[in-house]
Write a protein that holds these residues in place. Structure first.
Motif, PDB file in Angstrom:
ATOM      1  N   LYS A 270      20.623  65.957 130.143  1.00  0.00           N
ATOM      2  CA  LYS A 270      20.920  66.364 131.513  1.00  0.00           C
ATOM      3  C   LYS A 270      19.718  66.228 132.428  1.00  0.00           C
ATOM      4  CE  LYS A 270      20.211  71.295 130.493  1.00  0.00           C
ATOM      5  NZ  LYS A 270      20.871  72.635 130.477  1.00  0.00           N
ATOM      6  N   THR A 271      18.529  66.031 131.839  1.00  0.00           N
ATOM      7  CA  THR A 271      17.323  65.835 132.640  1.00  0.00           C
ATOM      8  C   THR A 271      17.168  64.390 133.113  1.00  0.00           C
ATOM      9  OG1 THR A 271      16.096  65.518 130.562  1.00  0.00           O
ATOM     10  CG2 THR A 271      16.039  67.718 131.559  1.00  0.00           C
ATOM     11  N   MET A 272      18.038  63.485 132.669  1.00  0.00           N
ATOM     12  CA  MET A 272      17.955  62.090 133.076  1.00  0.00           C
ATOM     13  C   MET A 272      18.270  61.959 134.556  1.00  0.00           C
ATOM     14  SD  MET A 272      17.255  59.073 131.950  1.00  0.00           S
ATOM     15  CE  MET A 272      17.224  57.504 132.804  1.00  0.00           C
ATOM     16  N   ASN A 273      17.507  61.126 135.231  1.00  0.00           N
ATOM     17  CA  ASN A 273      17.779  60.828 136.636  1.00  0.00           C
ATOM     18  C   ASN A 273      19.163  60.190 136.740  1.00  0.00           C
ATOM     19  OD1 ASN A 273      17.884  59.656 139.240  1.00  0.00           O
ATOM     20  ND2 ASN A 273      15.677  59.403 139.313  1.00  0.00           N
ATOM     21  N   THR A 274      20.035  60.781 137.516  1.00  0.00           N
ATOM     22  CA  THR A 274      21.423  60.310 137.564  1.00  0.00           C
ATOM     23  C   THR A 274      21.558  58.938 138.217  1.00  0.00           C
ATOM     24  OG1 THR A 274      21.801  61.567 139.605  1.00  0.00           O
ATOM     25  CG2 THR A 274      22.432  62.618 137.513  1.00  0.00           C
ATOM     26  N   LYS A 275      20.478  58.428 138.789  1.00  0.00           N
ATOM     27  CA  LYS A 275      20.525  57.064 139.308  1.00  0.00           C
ATOM     28  C   LYS A 275      20.883  56.082 138.180  1.00  0.00           C
ATOM     29  CE  LYS A 275      17.666  53.426 141.372  1.00  0.00           C
ATOM     30  NZ  LYS A 275      16.306  53.045 141.837  1.00  0.00           N
ATOM     31  N   ALA A 276      20.322  56.319 136.974  1.00  0.00           N
ATOM     32  CA  ALA A 276      20.629  55.454 135.823  1.00  0.00           C
ATOM     33  C   ALA A 276      22.100  55.584 135.438  1.00  0.00           C
ATOM     34  CB  ALA A 276      19.732  55.812 134.640  1.00  0.00           C
ATOM     35  N   TRP A 277      22.629  56.789 135.516  1.00  0.00           N
ATOM     36  CA  TRP A 277      24.040  56.996 135.184  1.00  0.00           C
ATOM     37  C   TRP A 277      24.950  56.365 136.238  1.00  0.00           C
ATOM     38  CZ3 TRP A 277      24.057  62.870 133.502  1.00  0.00           C
ATOM     39  CH2 TRP A 277      23.287  62.992 132.321  1.00  0.00           C
ATOM     40  N   GLU A 278      24.529  56.404 137.503  1.00  0.00           N
ATOM     41  CA  GLU A 278      25.298  55.750 138.557  1.00  0.00           C
ATOM     42  C   GLU A 278      25.367  54.248 138.312  1.00  0.00           C
ATOM     43  OE1 GLU A 278      23.186  56.873 142.037  1.00  0.00           O
ATOM     44  OE2 GLU A 278      23.899  58.959 142.015  1.00  0.00           O
ATOM     45  N   GLU A 279      24.249  53.676 137.874  1.00  0.00           N
ATOM     46  CA  GLU A 279      24.220  52.245 137.550  1.00  0.00           C
ATOM     47  C   GLU A 279      25.190  51.932 136.416  1.00  0.00           C
ATOM     48  OE1 GLU A 279      19.492  51.659 138.777  1.00  0.00           O
ATOM     49  OE2 GLU A 279      20.108  51.680 136.668  1.00  0.00           O
ATOM     50  N   ALA A 280      25.219  52.807 135.404  1.00  0.00           N
ATOM     51  CA  ALA A 280      26.137  52.600 134.278  1.00  0.00           C
ATOM     52  C   ALA A 280      27.590  52.698 134.731  1.00  0.00           C
ATOM     53  CB  ALA A 280      25.856  53.633 133.191  1.00  0.00           C
ATOM     54  N   ALA A 281      27.906  53.703 135.551  1.00  0.00           N
ATOM     55  CA  ALA A 281      29.278  53.876 136.031  1.00  0.00           C
ATOM     56  C   ALA A 281      29.724  52.681 136.866  1.00  0.00           C
ATOM     57  CB  ALA A 281      29.384  55.167 136.839  1.00  0.00           C
ATOM     58  N   ASP A 282      28.822  52.184 137.706  1.00  0.00           N
ATOM     59  CA  ASP A 282      29.152  51.024 138.543  1.00  0.00           C
ATOM     60  C   ASP A 282      29.408  49.800 137.680  1.00  0.00           C
ATOM     61  OD1 ASP A 282      28.856  52.554 140.814  1.00  0.00           O
ATOM     62  OD2 ASP A 282      26.840  51.829 141.283  1.00  0.00           O
ATOM     63  N   TRP A 283      28.586  49.616 136.650  1.00  0.00           N
ATOM     64  CA  TRP A 283      28.761  48.452 135.780  1.00  0.00           C
ATOM     65  C   TRP A 283      30.068  48.536 134.990  1.00  0.00           C
ATOM     66  CZ3 TRP A 283      29.256  47.440 130.547  1.00  0.00           C
ATOM     67  CH2 TRP A 283      29.114  46.096 130.161  1.00  0.00           C
ATOM     68  N   LEU A 284      30.362  49.717 134.470  1.00  0.00           N
ATOM     69  CA  LEU A 284      31.594  49.881 133.702  1.00  0.00           C
ATOM     70  C   LEU A 284      32.826  49.658 134.569  1.00  0.00           C
ATOM     71  CD1 LEU A 284      30.590  53.059 131.661  1.00  0.00           C
ATOM     72  CD2 LEU A 284      30.987  50.777 130.708  1.00  0.00           C
ATOM     73  N   ALA A 285      32.746  50.054 135.815  1.00  0.00           N
ATOM     74  CA  ALA A 285      33.913  49.997 136.700  1.00  0.00           C
ATOM     75  C   ALA A 285      34.202  48.599 137.235  1.00  0.00           C
ATOM     76  CB  ALA A 285      33.720  50.952 137.875  1.00  0.00           C
ATOM     77  N   GLN A 286      33.294  47.676 137.077  1.00  0.00           N
ATOM     78  CA  GLN A 286      33.469  46.332 137.633  1.00  0.00           C
ATOM     79  C   GLN A 286      34.709  45.638 137.070  1.00  0.00           C
ATOM     80  OE1 GLN A 286      29.864  44.069 137.112  1.00  0.00           O
ATOM     81  NE2 GLN A 286      28.597  45.611 138.110  1.00  0.00           N
TER      82      GLN A 286
END
Length: 286
Positions: A270-286
């Motif tokens: 949970k300490t991970m910068n959510t910017k990395a998670w946003e990148e993952a979500a965007d990639w998965l959603a493509q």
């Protein structure tokens, strides 16, 4: 949190325990993400990342492989758990359940460490529309980039794992700070890392069909400060095995996310910068 506990039976007698996290109905994308964990890492570890994806409109399934965590229950005739079973049988059973329950959904996989490697053993892995590997690596000991890390890897795969396999028949939790690992799991793990055959059957014959057949979207993320478990070279070597898709190798650097470190396990905390998670979500959603 809108979630439900689920039990997924395998054909050979195990009952995999998991949890399905569901987005608000208004934001549902009709896309589902299955998170396949690292060796000995239990499903709860991935909850912060899973909850983030849920908030982005994905259904998300987290679960434990057979023989660890909540997935200990099995029928009396069930075979002893192995690492190959995690890929060949558990990941397969989870995908079958998801495809049955959500036939209209796009299905995405996320694999952490061994959870990405076992794509090579997963039957019909093209049921995944896309797959994101995080710190998933080719663990043959010679792939480590420096002499010192190669020696440490050789000692782990050819020394420590066989020692515990033969002496007490499991890997205690204190060795890696994770879940206690069953005998068959550490036997397979030692074989995978100790031989150039890498992912292989009990006779040492390489298993490559899953790597060679996968045609979906693929992204493998290395972590620049993950020197011990999954250095960049090992991630790139895994990527070379996927011959039917143009996979992307991406390097996550702590400084890009204003962090002092990420290492092998930090991405899902949970300490991970959510910017990395946003990148993952965007990639998965493509």
């Amino acid at each position: 949190m809108n979630s439900q506990k689920i039990t997924i039976p395998t054909p050979d007698g195990y009952y995999l325990k998991g949890e399905l996290l569901e987005p608000e109905e208004s934001s549902c994308r009709k896309q589902l993400v299955i998170i396949n964990g690292a060796t000995g890492v239990l499903q709860g570890y991935y909850r912060p990342f899973a909850d983030f994806l849920r908030q982005q409109g994905f259904k998300v399934l987290i679960y434990d492989y057979r023989g660890i965590g909540q997935s200990q229950e099995c029928k009396y005739h069930a075979p002893a758990p192995t690492m190959l079973h995690w890929g060949e049988r558990d990941m397969d059973a989870v995908l079958n359940w998801v495809k049955s329950e959500y036939p209209d959904y796009r299905i995405h996989g996320v694999g952490h460490s061994i959870g990405g490697q076992l794509m090579g053993a997963l039957p019909d892995n093209n049921r995944y529309d896309s797959f994101l590997g995080v710190a998933s690596q080719h663990i043959y000991w010679r792939n480590w980039p420096s002499f010192s890390t190669r020696i440490k890897s050789w000692f782990f795969f050819r020394g420590i794992l066989p020692l515990f396999h033969k002496s007490i028949g499991h890997l205690p939790a204190w060795v890696l700070g994770s879940e206690k690992l069953p005998k068959g799991v550490i036997r397979d793990w030692g074989r995978f890392g100790g031989s150039s055959a890498y992912l292989s059957d009990e006779k040492g014959q390489p298993i490559r069909s899953g790597f060679h057949n996968y045609q979906g979207r693929l992204k493998l993320c290395a972590v620049s400060d993950d020197h011990m478990f999954a250095p960049e070279n090992c991630v790139r070597e895994l990527g070379k095995l996927f011959t039917a898709t143009d996979g992307d190798i991406h390097v996550l650097r702590p400084e890009h996310y204003q962090m002092s470190r990420i290492d092998h396990f930090g991405y899902f905390k949970k300490t991970m910068n959510t910017k990395a998670w946003e990148e993952a979500a965007d990639w998965l959603a493509q």
